[in-house]
Design a protein around this motif. Sequence first.
Motif, PDB file in Angstrom:
ATOM      1  N   THR A  18       6.630 -80.587  24.134  1.00 44.55           N
ATOM      2  CA  THR A  18       7.671 -80.781  23.121  1.00 44.55           C
ATOM      3  C   THR A  18       8.853 -79.845  23.365  1.00 44.55           C
ATOM      4  OG1 THR A  18       6.002 -81.427  21.493  1.00 44.55           O
ATOM      5  CG2 THR A  18       8.122 -80.695  20.627  1.00 44.55           C
ATOM      6  N   THR A  77      16.578 -91.445  23.511  1.00 44.64           N
ATOM      7  CA  THR A  77      16.373 -92.683  22.752  1.00 44.64           C
ATOM      8  C   THR A  77      15.872 -93.791  23.674  1.00 44.64           C
ATOM      9  OG1 THR A  77      18.046 -92.059  21.129  1.00 44.64           O
ATOM     10  CG2 THR A  77      17.510 -94.405  21.295  1.00 44.64           C
ATOM     11  N   LYS A 131      12.307 -93.178  24.436  1.00 43.79           N
ATOM     12  CA  LYS A 131      11.489 -93.544  23.267  1.00 43.79           C
ATOM     13  C   LYS A 131      11.263 -95.053  23.231  1.00 43.79           C
ATOM     14  CE  LYS A 131      11.369 -93.448  18.225  1.00 43.79           C
ATOM     15  NZ  LYS A 131      11.563 -94.809  17.781  1.00 43.79           N
ATOM     16  N   GLY A 136       8.523 -96.092  25.320  1.00 45.40           N
ATOM     17  CA  GLY A 136       7.207 -95.561  24.987  1.00 45.40           C
ATOM     18  C   GLY A 136       6.837 -94.307  25.765  1.00 45.40           C
ATOM     19  N   THR A 170       8.204 -89.519  21.995  1.00 45.67           N
ATOM     20  CA  THR A 170       8.398 -89.745  20.566  1.00 45.67           C
ATOM     21  C   THR A 170       9.511 -88.801  20.106  1.00 45.67           C
ATOM     22  OG1 THR A 170       6.739 -88.101  19.930  1.00 45.67           O
ATOM     23  CG2 THR A 170       5.984 -90.385  20.168  1.00 45.67           C
ATOM     24  N   GLU A 197      11.329 -86.834  16.610  1.00 45.20           N
ATOM     25  CA  GLU A 197      11.312 -86.442  15.199  1.00 45.20           C
ATOM     26  C   GLU A 197      12.606 -85.698  14.905  1.00 45.20           C
ATOM     27  OE1 GLU A 197       7.620 -84.725  13.444  1.00 45.20           O
ATOM     28  OE2 GLU A 197       7.045 -84.626  15.564  1.00 45.20           O
ATOM     29  N   VAL A 234      11.640 -83.757  20.626  1.00 52.15           N
ATOM     30  CA  VAL A 234      11.124 -84.794  21.515  1.00 52.15           C
ATOM     31  C   VAL A 234       9.780 -84.357  22.083  1.00 52.15           C
ATOM     32  CG1 VAL A 234      11.669 -86.180  23.548  1.00 52.15           C
ATOM     33  CG2 VAL A 234      13.528 -85.257  22.156  1.00 52.15           C
ATOM     34  N   THR A 235       8.819 -85.282  22.081  1.00 48.33           N
ATOM     35  CA  THR A 235       7.483 -85.012  22.623  1.00 48.33           C
ATOM     36  C   THR A 235       7.124 -86.115  23.613  1.00 48.33           C
ATOM     37  OG1 THR A 235       6.827 -83.964  20.546  1.00 48.33           O
ATOM     38  CG2 THR A 235       5.049 -84.637  22.042  1.00 48.33           C
ATOM     39  N   THR A 257       4.825 -88.666  25.593  1.00 48.61           N
ATOM     40  CA  THR A 257       3.574 -89.394  25.371  1.00 48.61           C
ATOM     41  C   THR A 257       2.706 -89.225  26.617  1.00 48.61           C
ATOM     42  OG1 THR A 257       4.446 -91.435  26.333  1.00 48.61           O
ATOM     43  CG2 THR A 257       4.752 -91.127  23.933  1.00 48.61           C
TER      44      THR A 257
END
Length: 98
Positions: free
Chosen positions: A26, A53, A56, A59, A62, A64, A72-73, A75
């Motif tokens: 993150t 974006t 994201k 996929g 993610t 927040e 941003v994290t 996946t």
Amino acid sequence: MSYADELREHARIAILRMLEDAPRYTSNVSMMTDLLQTFGIGYTRDQVSGEVTWLKEQGLVTIEHMAGFLVVTATVRGVEVARGVVTYPGVQRPRPGA
């Protein structure tokens, strides 16, 4: 491929590799903008936000909103792309040993 397209692919893999290296996978857009500049990618925060974006939507991360920051994290799939385990169209494949 145009210079802009090539730069975009470089920025995307750099973002994923930064996240792969970050605690809990993150970081925030402000930090990533500063770090991209150290790699010779002079993107603005708006440009980094746009790439995040896009990642994201694919996929690979993610997002927040926390205390005025875009957090941003990566996946699992994003980490796999960062490590070169899988490839993804629009993201540069990392070089071996990099």
